[in-house]
Design an enzyme around this catalytic site. Sequence first.
Site, mmCIF file in Angstrom:
data_model
loop_
_atom_site.group_PDB
_atom_site.id
_atom_site.type_symbol
_atom_site.label_atom_id
_atom_site.label_comp_id
_atom_site.label_asym_id
_atom_site.label_seq_id
_atom_site.Cartn_x
_atom_site.Cartn_y
_atom_site.Cartn_z
ATOM 1 C CD GLU A 293 60.691 -12.205 33.872
ATOM 2 O OE1 GLU A 293 60.096 -13.182 33.354
ATOM 3 O OE2 GLU A 293 61.649 -12.108 34.462
ATOM 4 C CB ILE B 199 55.696 3.909 39.254
ATOM 5 C CG1 ILE B 199 55.423 5.432 39.452
ATOM 6 C CG2 ILE B 199 57.122 3.689 38.341
ATOM 7 C CD1 ILE B 199 56.319 6.026 40.311
#
Length: 160
Positions: free
Chosen positions: A72, A64
Site C-alpha cells: 500500500e 513487524i
Amino acid sequence: MSADANPDLKSADIGLIQQILPHRYPFLLVDKVVDIDGYQSACGIKNVTMNEPHFQGHFPGTPIMPGVTIVEAMAQTSGVMLGVGMDLIGTDMLIYFMNIDKCKFRRKVVPGDVLEMYVETVRGKPGGKIFKFSGRATVDGELAAEAEFTAMIDRDGKDG
C-alpha cells in the site's frame, strides 16, 4: 487544481501529499516523495515508528510491518507521483487497486527502519485511467519487498 501545482516539482512533503491523496492517519503510509520524474518514477519515504496501530497486534513483542501495508505504501507513492506528474494536486482524485502481481517479501520491516519505495510506471499515460507500476521497497539498501500493481484513477472521486 491547486495554485501550488507545478509540473517541475521533484518532491512532495507531507502537506503536498495530503493535497493529492485522500488517505489520513492511520492509513497514510508515506511521509515524503522525492526524485519525482513526471509520472514515470519516484521514491517514497516512510519512517516506520512503533506508535503505528498495526504494531499492537502484528505481532505483540515482535513488531513487524505487515506486507500488505508495504505494498500500500508503494501504491501511495505511485499516487503522489501521478498527482504531481499529471498536475492533479488539489483535485478529488482517488486511485483504486485493480491487480497485484509478482509480490515478494524479502526482509522484515520493523520500527526504526526507513522504508524507501522506488516506483516506476510500466504502462499508462496522462489522460488515461489505467496505470501499471513496478515497485521495490528497501531498508538500508536491502530489498524488503517488490511487486507489480495495476490501478485505476478516478479523477472526480465518483467512478469505481
